[in-house]
Design a protein around this motif. Structure first.
Motif, PDB file in Angstrom:
ATOM      1  N   GLU A   1       0.836  -1.197   0.000  1.00  0.00           N
ATOM      2  CA  GLU A   1       0.000   0.000   0.000  1.00  0.00           C
ATOM      3  C   GLU A   1       0.884   1.266   0.000  1.00  0.00           C
ATOM      4  O   GLU A   1       0.648   2.194  -0.774  1.00  0.00           O
TER       5      GLU A   1
ATOM      6  N   ARG B   1       0.914   3.950  -3.022  1.00  0.00           N
ATOM      7  CA  ARG B   1       0.484   5.334  -2.810  1.00  0.00           C
ATOM      8  C   ARG B   1       1.595   6.321  -3.147  1.00  0.00           C
ATOM      9  O   ARG B   1       1.356   7.358  -3.755  1.00  0.00           O
TER      10      ARG B   1
ATOM     11  N   GLU C   1       0.466  11.324   4.613  1.00  0.00           N
ATOM     12  CA  GLU C   1       0.050  10.079   3.995  1.00  0.00           C
ATOM     13  C   GLU C   1       1.134   8.991   4.032  1.00  0.00           C
ATOM     14  O   GLU C   1       0.893   7.890   4.512  1.00  0.00           O
TER      15      GLU C   1
END
Lengths: 116, 533
Positions: free
Chosen positions: A15, A19, A85
């Motif tokens: 992930e 991203r 993030e």
């Protein structure tokens, strides 16, 4: 030693990589294209670049200023994006690894003066 | 001694002495912290993001950036500014592709990253080759530039100026390692920004703080045979050459060993990232201000200043400072000139110290400790070898610069350094971090192809063959001055072909998975020394 192979296959790590890539790859393509476009104009369209926008202010100088702007905007944007993030995702990977590996490798995360 | 100190500029000498006193003080303070390997190479990894941003700026903004670009804008107008854009945008390449991953995967040198999962001995040798090639050209260019500028600005003889620069550079590196080098770079960055900011305010004050008026006056002040233009194409008349240069600039910074080494001085990837952004803002602001200096020199000194500004217009900024301070012979004029001369001196010292440190680390950490001694040497021995290597590299650079003399073309050698960095170091580092199949053969073929092709294309370029402003100057009919557009793709191709055509397997001590996870997350990365209060 952490089980690198297992971490590499973990959902958390995949992930994070996905991203980050989805930001860094387009951003890199964009800035290289925008910069090389500017350089190509400077090389092959010098008359256009020398045209006046307002008195002695030329198209070339204005476009050059947009390059500065691009650098500053992308720099800040990436910084924000990383803190909000990517860093939390990376922390998750490290936590998951630490749980599995008896907490021997803890990521050091201090002393930067930058608050997440 | 009369010939050595013919026309010494006393104010400039005093300014230089103040800077030397400050930097030697820093070195003395730093010497206690530079005895361990992590202290000597990486300042204990205790530098903060903001400090490192300033230090990167100090490491990066050479005299070629300050005096050279201001001079190019003065002489040629817009084309000088093209260099600034390339030098700045290059930091996006560093930020997106290398900074954090280098910090996470490496220890002291770029070879640490390259050899992480490849066969250690050949990979380190290849990385060291790339480092030495870049540092050699860059260092000699800086030393020659230092000699020329100090000779003109302070009034001492060229050889003496080179030797003095070399001696102080060696003091910082040998006694103070990365700690002293970092703080010398920080002091220099602050001085440089203060100097260029003051000059810009003075320049803009003369045109009512209206930059457009500055451009108008600059354009009005070009003579009939002037090379100056607000449009591109005066300094770089061949479009393909412009493109080739632009490519080398934007990718070259990501292969400069002394810049990449700075990322090992911060505690973690987060600090590495924030240091790049700090550096971007400082360096961007700096390059914006250089346009005011360059166009200001054109507006106020005019065509009459061209001869005084010397080769490449290098003296345009100091002469402009003298003019802004009140003109030749006035107290304000000589004071401002002395200040800018001192700033230029600090600028050179900070850059050469960073270069020598990166080359000495490549020798002691990669060649001596890892290849010759197979990691069996003590930390004490490695740091001692680094100091000896720094001394040897410094002495060789001084000798070449003194023998080559002021005739060596400085901007040409800086361009070559960027081309080698972009064609040899950058492709290998990027692929080592992001391509699973990449192997040792690929790294070696890539680095060697990059180094050889860029040096070869420069040797056959029109710049090296006198009388070659026509098409036929080069022995093989090569017409480009900048090799990047050919040598960078060749570097990548070398990495690619070397990898797919060989059966080389990655070394067993670590896998791509380990490098990949470390680089992306910082798991298991080198830790900072604990702060000692």
């Amino acid at each position: 030693m952490p089980d690198w192979e297992r971490i590499e296959r973990s959902d958390e790590f995949r992930e994070l990589v996905k991203r980050r890539k989805s930001f860094v790859v387009p951003a890199t393509i964009f800035f290289l294209a925008y910069y090389m476009g500017f350089i190509l104009l400077a090389g092959y369209a010098s008359d256009f670049m020398g045209e006046s926008v307002y008195q002695g202010l030329t198209v070339g100088y204005c476009l050059a200023l947009t390059q500065f702007l691009m650098v500053f905007v992308l720099g800040i944007w990436y910084l924000r994006k990383s803190e909000n993030e990517f860093d939390p995702l990376a922390d998750k990977v490290v936590e998951a690894a630490a749980e599995a590996e008896d907490a021997r490798f803890v990521r050091k995360d201090e002393g930067t003066g930058v608050k997440a | 001694m009369v010939s050595l100190f013919a026309e010494v500029n006393v104010e400039a000498l005093v300014m230089a002495a103040i800077i030397l006193a400050i930097t030697l003080g820093i070195t003395f303070w730093a010497s206690k912290k530079a005895s361990s390997a992590v202290g000597f190479y990486a300042a204990g990894r205790q530098i903060t993001g903001r400090q490192n941003g300033l230090a990167i700026s100090g490491d990066y903004l050479s005299a070629a950036s300050f005096l050279g670009i201001a001079g190019l804008i003065f002489l040629y107008g817009f084309d000088g500014f093209l260099y600034s854009i390339g030098f700045l945008v290059a930091f996006l390449t560093v930020m997106f592709l290398l900074a954090e991953r280098m910090r996470n995967a490496g220890k002291y040198t770029i070879a640490d990253v390259l050899s992480f999962r490849l066969n250690e001995t050949p990979a380190r040798a290849a990385a060291a080759l790339g480092t030495f090639a870049v540092v050699t050209f860059y260092l000699i260019a800086q030393m020659v530039g230092a000699g020329v500028l100090i000779e003109k600005l302070v009034g001492i003889n060229f050889s003496l100026a080179v030797i003095l620069t070399g001696v102080f550079m060696l003091c910082y590196v040998i006694f103070g390692g990365m700690v002293a080098t970092t703080w010398v770079q920080i002091v220099k960055a602050v001085l440089l920004m203060a100097g260029i900011f003051m000059m810009s305010v003075f320049v803009l004050a003369k045109v009512g703080f209206n930059p457009v008026e500055l451009f108008n006056r600059a354009d009005a002040n070009k003579g009939p045979d002037s090379t100056f233009s607000l449009a591109p194409g005066t300094y770089l008349p061949k479009p393909l050459d412009t493109v080739s240069l632009g490519l080398a600039l934007v990718l070259g910074t990501a292969g400069l060993p002394h810049i990449l080494m700075r990322f090992f001085t911060v505690p973690n990837a987060k600090a590495a990232r924030s240091s790049v952004v700090w550096a971007m803002f400082i360096i961007g602001f700096f390059y914006l201000l250089t346009t005011f200096i360059g166009f200001g020199a054109r507006a106020f000194l005019g065509e009459g200043g061209v001869e005084a500004a010397g080769t490449g217009g290098n003296l345009a900024a100091p002469i402009l400072a003298e003019f802004l301070g009140g003109g030749e012979g006035t107290f304000g004029g000589s004071l401002f000139l002395a200040f800018i001369a001192g700033v230029a001196f600090a600028t050179i010292l900070a850059v050469v110290a960073g270069l020598v440190l990166s080359a000495s680390a490549a020798f002691s950490h990669d060649i001596w400790s890892s290849i010759v001694r197979k990691g069996k040497d003590s930390e004490h021995e490695e740091v001692l070898v680094a100091r000896i290597a720094a001394f040897a590299i410094g002495v060789i650079a001084i000798i070449i610069a003194v023998i080559g003399g002021s005739g060596l073309n400085v901007s040409f050698m800086v361009g070559l350094a960027f081309a080698v960095a972009a064609s040899a170091n950058f492709p290998a580092l990027l692929l080592a971090l992001s391509w699973r199949r990449f192997n040792t053969t690929g790294a070696i073929v890539g680095v060697v192809t990059g180094v050889v092709s860029s040096i070869f294309l420069v040797i056959v370029s029109p710049k090296v063959w006198p009388g070659a402003d026509t098409v036929t100057g080069s022995p093989i009919g090569w017409t480009l001055n900048n090799p990047g557009i050919i040598s960078i793709p060749l570097g990548f191709l070398g990495c690619f072909l070397g990898t797919i055509l060989s059966s080389g397997k990655p070394s067993e001590h670590s896998s791509y998975d380990e490098l990949f996870v470390r680089a992306e997350t910082g798991l298991g990365s080198e830790r900072a020394l604990e702060k000692v209060a």
